[in-house]
Design a protein around this motif. Structure first.
Motif, short mmCIF file in Angstrom:
data_model
loop_
_atom_site.label_atom_id
_atom_site.label_comp_id
_atom_site.label_asym_id
_atom_site.label_seq_id
_atom_site.Cartn_x
_atom_site.Cartn_y
_atom_site.Cartn_z
N ARG A 3 -45.49 -44.04 32.86
CA ARG A 3 -46.29 -42.84 32.64
C ARG A 3 -45.57 -41.64 33.22
NH1 ARG A 3 -49.53 -46.30 35.17
NH2 ARG A 3 -49.80 -44.91 36.97
N ASP A 21 -54.95 -43.14 29.20
CA ASP A 21 -55.24 -44.18 28.23
C ASP A 21 -55.78 -43.54 26.95
OD1 ASP A 21 -54.47 -46.15 29.97
OD2 ASP A 21 -56.50 -46.54 30.73
N ASP A 75 -49.99 -38.80 31.39
CA ASP A 75 -50.36 -39.80 30.37
C ASP A 75 -51.69 -40.43 30.74
OD1 ASP A 75 -48.21 -39.86 28.44
OD2 ASP A 75 -46.93 -40.67 30.02
N ARG A 94 -37.81 -40.61 26.57
CA ARG A 94 -39.09 -40.04 26.14
C ARG A 94 -39.33 -38.71 26.86
NH1 ARG A 94 -44.62 -41.24 28.33
NH2 ARG A 94 -46.03 -40.15 26.91
N PRO A 98 -51.76 -39.85 25.28
CA PRO A 98 -50.44 -39.66 25.89
C PRO A 98 -50.08 -38.18 25.95
CG PRO A 98 -50.20 -40.38 23.63
CD PRO A 98 -51.67 -40.45 23.94
#
Length: 200
Positions: free
Chosen positions: A111, A131, A129, A21, A134
């Motif tokens: 995160r 909640d 990141d 990612r 992102p």
């Protein structure tokens, strides 16, 4: 850029859970930067830094926008919990006065955090990141920050260039005035003096 980073996963200090990612986010940011004419260069290949020194680690890559070099560092966040002492740790601490039992345990989280260094910050230097928000949703802000820092560098360069040109013109004007004043003073007759006619 991404291919080069893939060849040194250990140096990025990321776990497998976030590694791919992170590369996708980096690819998106680099693609945007290059589409605007910015250049990107790969950072050095350091070992993964110790947790407490991660923010001072060498950048993973650098974006050069209008001659402003902006280092980019990608970090994996950590969760911490109170450390539960073991019998061995207590025994070792009693034997060795220099030994310190850690207060917290740190566990890599899923995160990420992007840190920009270099140039004049405008809207921020770190993005992480959150909640419901992102980093994928914050990439546009990071890219804009790169642009703003590049534009600020361009404005500073133009201002410096204009100041240097103004200073040059002032020097030329002062020199011209000095020459004119000298020429005028040379053309005036001597005051209070008599010409020396010599003797026969």
């Amino acid at each position: 850029m991404v291919v080069a980073l893939q060849k040194r996963p250990e140096g990025m200090g990321l776990t497998k859970s976030v590694y791919n990612r992170a590369l996708r986010l980096i690819q998106a940011l680099v693609t945007d930067a290059q589409s605007k004419g910015h250049t990107t260069t790969l950072g050095p290949t350091p070992d993964a830094p110790a947790p407490r020194h991660r923010r001072q680690a060498a950048p993973h890559f650098t974006i050069t926008a209008q001659a402003e070099c902006i280092d980019v560092l990608v970090l994996q966040e950590h969760d911490h919990s109170k450390h539960i002492h073991t019998d061995k740790e207590r025994t070792d601490a009693e034997k060795h006065t220099w030994m310190r039992i850690p207060r917290y345990d740190y566990t890599p989280a899923n995160r990420l955090r992007f840190i920009l260094r270099g140039g004049t910050p405008h809207r921020g230097s770190e993005w992480t990141d959150l909640d419901g928000r992102p980093l994928e949703d914050q990439l546009a802000e990071i890219a804009q920050e790169v642009d703003l820092r590049g534009e600020a560098a361009e404005q500073r360069w133009r201002a410096d260039e204009q100041a240097q040109e103004a200073a040059r013109q002032n020097r030329e004007t002062a020199l011209h005035q000095a020459h004119a004043a000298y020429a005028h003073a040379w053309s005036l007759p001597l005051s209070g003096g008599h010409a020396d006619t010599g003797s026969a």
